[in-house]
Write a protein that holds these residues in place. Structure first.
Motif, PDB file in Angstrom:
ATOM      1  N   SER A  37      -4.514   0.282  11.279  1.00  0.00           N
ATOM      2  CA  SER A  37      -4.279   0.565   9.866  1.00  0.00           C
ATOM      3  C   SER A  37      -3.672   1.955   9.696  1.00  0.00           C
ATOM      4  O   SER A  37      -3.622   2.764  10.632  1.00  0.00           O
ATOM      5  CB  SER A  37      -5.592   0.497   9.099  1.00  0.00           C
ATOM      6  OG  SER A  37      -6.434   1.591   9.454  1.00  0.00           O
ATOM      7  N   ALA A  38      -3.241   2.252   8.471  1.00  0.00           N
ATOM      8  CA  ALA A  38      -2.751   3.596   8.167  1.00  0.00           C
ATOM      9  C   ALA A  38      -3.841   4.634   8.406  1.00  0.00           C
ATOM     10  O   ALA A  38      -3.554   5.775   8.789  1.00  0.00           O
ATOM     11  CB  ALA A  38      -2.263   3.653   6.721  1.00  0.00           C
ATOM     12  N   PRO A  70      -4.347  -1.638  -1.354  1.00  0.00           N
ATOM     13  CA  PRO A  70      -3.514  -2.584  -2.101  1.00  0.00           C
ATOM     14  C   PRO A  70      -4.361  -3.715  -2.690  1.00  0.00           C
ATOM     15  O   PRO A  70      -5.512  -3.933  -2.267  1.00  0.00           O
ATOM     16  CB  PRO A  70      -2.543  -3.111  -1.041  1.00  0.00           C
ATOM     17  CG  PRO A  70      -3.257  -2.925   0.258  1.00  0.00           C
ATOM     18  CD  PRO A  70      -4.090  -1.692   0.098  1.00  0.00           C
ATOM     19  N   PRO A  71      -3.829  -4.421  -3.672  1.00  0.00           N
ATOM     20  CA  PRO A  71      -4.592  -5.537  -4.255  1.00  0.00           C
ATOM     21  C   PRO A  71      -4.882  -6.599  -3.202  1.00  0.00           C
ATOM     22  O   PRO A  71      -4.110  -6.804  -2.267  1.00  0.00           O
ATOM     23  CB  PRO A  71      -3.665  -6.055  -5.352  1.00  0.00           C
ATOM     24  CG  PRO A  71      -2.299  -5.577  -4.975  1.00  0.00           C
ATOM     25  CD  PRO A  71      -2.493  -4.279  -4.269  1.00  0.00           C
ATOM     26  N   GLY A 335       0.457  -2.354   3.423  1.00  0.00           N
ATOM     27  CA  GLY A 335       0.547  -1.570   2.200  1.00  0.00           C
ATOM     28  C   GLY A 335      -0.588  -0.605   1.970  1.00  0.00           C
ATOM     29  O   GLY A 335      -0.659   0.035   0.923  1.00  0.00           O
ATOM     30  N   LEU A 336      -1.514  -0.485   2.949  1.00  0.00           N
ATOM     31  CA  LEU A 336      -2.565   0.524   2.862  1.00  0.00           C
ATOM     32  C   LEU A 336      -1.924   1.878   3.095  1.00  0.00           C
ATOM     33  O   LEU A 336      -1.184   2.071   4.069  1.00  0.00           O
ATOM     34  CB  LEU A 336      -3.637   0.259   3.912  1.00  0.00           C
ATOM     35  CG  LEU A 336      -4.854   1.202   3.921  1.00  0.00           C
ATOM     36  CD1 LEU A 336      -5.763   0.904   2.742  1.00  0.00           C
ATOM     37  CD2 LEU A 336      -5.621   1.072   5.232  1.00  0.00           C
ATOM     38  N   GLY A 337      -2.183   2.831   2.209  1.00  0.00           N
ATOM     39  CA  GLY A 337      -1.579   4.151   2.336  1.00  0.00           C
ATOM     40  C   GLY A 337      -2.623   5.251   2.319  1.00  0.00           C
ATOM     41  O   GLY A 337      -3.703   5.093   1.749  1.00  0.00           O
ATOM     42  N   LEU A 401       1.611   1.184  -5.382  1.00  0.00           N
ATOM     43  CA  LEU A 401       1.763   2.500  -4.788  1.00  0.00           C
ATOM     44  C   LEU A 401       3.195   2.985  -5.003  1.00  0.00           C
ATOM     45  O   LEU A 401       4.149   2.301  -4.667  1.00  0.00           O
ATOM     46  CB  LEU A 401       1.442   2.442  -3.296  1.00  0.00           C
ATOM     47  CG  LEU A 401       1.608   3.741  -2.499  1.00  0.00           C
ATOM     48  CD1 LEU A 401       0.698   4.836  -3.036  1.00  0.00           C
ATOM     49  CD2 LEU A 401       1.331   3.491  -1.016  1.00  0.00           C
ATOM     50  N   ALA A 402       3.339   4.187  -5.547  1.00  0.00           N
ATOM     51  CA  ALA A 402       4.666   4.756  -5.790  1.00  0.00           C
ATOM     52  C   ALA A 402       4.941   5.963  -4.915  1.00  0.00           C
ATOM     53  O   ALA A 402       6.074   6.190  -4.489  1.00  0.00           O
ATOM     54  CB  ALA A 402       4.810   5.157  -7.260  1.00  0.00           C
TER      55      ALA A 402
END
Length: 524
Positions: A37-38, A70-71, A335-337, A401-402
């Protein structure tokens, strides 16, 4: 206004990582490629940096992080805050230092030491968000510590600050010569990382390092000071600015200073890089300078941001933050940040290191506490110091996430990140254009031993500084309207080394900060 850019934006379709060191970023990316993961990636990068960049960060420092989840089938997207900020020891005493005639906490005093929180932060993050085994996550760092790494120019330069300290000896054979350098090995750090990989916090706080810290602390620390887990998950504090939800860490971190200033320029109609652009942000920080008086542990920052502080709320004298820190940003294929910021405070922290494991202990106690009787940040036992680590996550109105952003830079972190966030979210700059933009900051009129920590500590108003690649006509206008503006070197590390990752329809865009000596941006 545009500038020649010694950096360029890069698009990565699936995953991206940014740090100050290509060795750290490569270790992080390798884990993502192998299903990590991130969070695994960020811990791996931080662990490598704890070996290769002891002047910037390490096992003896603190850590804060923001995680974008993320959702999923379990619910909508959310941001989680982690603070791994250690407290002062049971034997911490302002009275001892005052009786010795000190007006401030000496940087290399044992009273400047607080329990390091970084390792607890790694373990808490890994337990909640990790996908790979901890030994896999720490493997690259253990290898570099055991078998050697090439020292950076920055590390060789900063090593000069250790002259005369016993802690310099383990590095001196490698960094003290002007001849061709061999690989640097740090076997004590390698042993400690291996113990963490095998035993978790017991391998660190109750292991060889813990025993050495107790001895080094000369009565400041007791066994129970190291026995209690430090890391805390919580909800972040948030504000809606530039049409996005901005999140940062709660007290005692400094992110609220960014949100407070940005709220002042939310709709300011200015052109990027002209005098009005700079003045709007500079004035925003001046208007919200009162917030610094409430920067201490346990303050209700939501009340600060809405200016609803009760009259009886404890205020504190201002002591700013330190300049040597590192930030890591990462986003994985799911999409995990994460933005992870980790610090020793000053270069090599207190400059005190454990003798055999050779781990430098940060000096957060010297800059997060003071010796003012009754002050909210007066040095006392079992108390967390004020911090300046200030990551930022931005989400779109739909919750996507932006932006991920973090920086080093001590008490300049809020102004650095405010400029970057404004440039990217409001003014639509690319990461490279935002990073190359000349930066303003606030500087101290009276540098001291705690230089970089003392900008707002004094009667005189801080001076405005700006990097020398600012267009001359803009500098002239700033000087006319603000008074004297001090010039600082173009792309100097004193202006912070920042890290940005932003969402793109085709993936993730990031860029290297030209103020970094090495490019640590990578992805796939």
């Amino acid at each position: 206004m545009s500038y020649f850019s010694p950096s360029f934006s890069q698009l990565f379709p699936k995953a991206a990582v940014s740090s100050i060191d290509p060795l750290a970023s490569q270790a992080a990316l390798d884990l993502i490629r192998h299903g990590g993961s991130a969070i695994d990636a960020a811990i791996a990068a931080n662990a490598v940096l704890s070996v290769t960049a002891p002047d910037q960060c390490g096992l003896g420092g603190d850590l804060v992080a923001l995680v974008f989840c993320p959702p999923s089938s379990r619910g909508p997207a959310q941001v989680r805050s982690l603070q791994a900020i250690g407290h002062s020891g049971t034997g911490a005493s302002a009275d001892i230092l005052r009786s010795q005639g000190h007006g401030s906490i000496p940087r290399s005093s044992v009273q400047a030491l607080t329990v390091p929180g970084a390792v607890d932060g790694w373990l808490a993050l890994h337990q909640k968000f990790g996908r790979l085994r901890l030994d896999q996550v720490l493997d690259a760092a253990i290898d570099y510590a055991t078998n050697g790494f090439p020292a950076s120019t920055r590390l060789r330069r900063n090593f000069e600050q250790l002259r005369g300290f016993a802690s310099a000896a383990p590095l001196g054979d490698f960094l003290g010569s002007t001849s061709v350098q061999p690989l640097v090995r740090r076997p004590g750090v390698g042993r400690t990382l291996a113990a963490i990989a095998k035993l978790g916090r017991e391998g660190f706080y109750a292991g060889e390092f813990g025993a050495e810290l107790m001895k080094l602390g000369e009565g400041v620390f007791r066994p129970d000071d190291l026995a209690t887990p430090i890391a805390r998950f919580s909800d972040p504090i948030t504000s809606t600015i530039f049409g996005h939800t901005l999140s940062t860490n709660p007290a005692p971190s400094a992110g609220f200073l960014i949100l407070g200033a940005l709220a002042q320029v939310d709709t300011a109609p200015t052109e990027v890089g002209n005098a009005d652009w700079y003045i709007a942000l500079i004035e925003a920080f001046k208007k919200t300078a009162w917030m610094r008086a409430f920067h201490h542990d346990e303050i209700d920052l939501n009340a600060v941001l809405t200016n609803t502080i009760p009259a009886a709320a404890p205020r504190t004298q201002t002591v700013a933050a330190g300049p040597d820190t590192t930030a890591i940003t990462a986003v994985d294929t799911n999409g995990l940040g994460v933005v992870l910021v980790q610090s020793n405070g000053h270069a090599f922290g207190s400059r005190l290191a454990t003798p055999d494991t050779n781990i430098f202990i940060h000096d957060r106690g010297a800059v997060g506490f003071n010796l003012v009787p009754g002050d909210a940040n007066e040095l006392q036992p079992k108390k967390r110091p004020r911090h300046t680590l200030a990551p930022i996550i931005a989400q779109t109105p739909q919750g996507n996430l932006a932006l991920l952003a973090g920086t080093m830079g001590g008490d300049r972190q809020p102004s650095i990140l405010a400029q970057l966030v404004t440039g990217v979210l409001r003014d639509r700059l690319s990461p490279s254009d935002a990073l190359v933009q000349p930066r303003f900051a606030f500087g101290s009129n009276s540098p001291s031993e705690l230089s970089g920590f003392d900008t707002f500590d004094g009667i005189e108003e801080p001076i405005v500084t700006c990097e020398e690649h600012l267009i001359p006509s803009v500098l002239s206008e700033l000087t006319r309207r603000l008074g004297a503006v001090k010039s600082t070197p173009a792309y100097g590390s004193d202006s912070g080394v920042a890290h940005l990752i932003i969402r793109h329809p085709s993936g993730w865009v990031t860029a290297s900060d030209p103020r970094s000596e090495a490019v640590g941006v990578t992805g796939f």
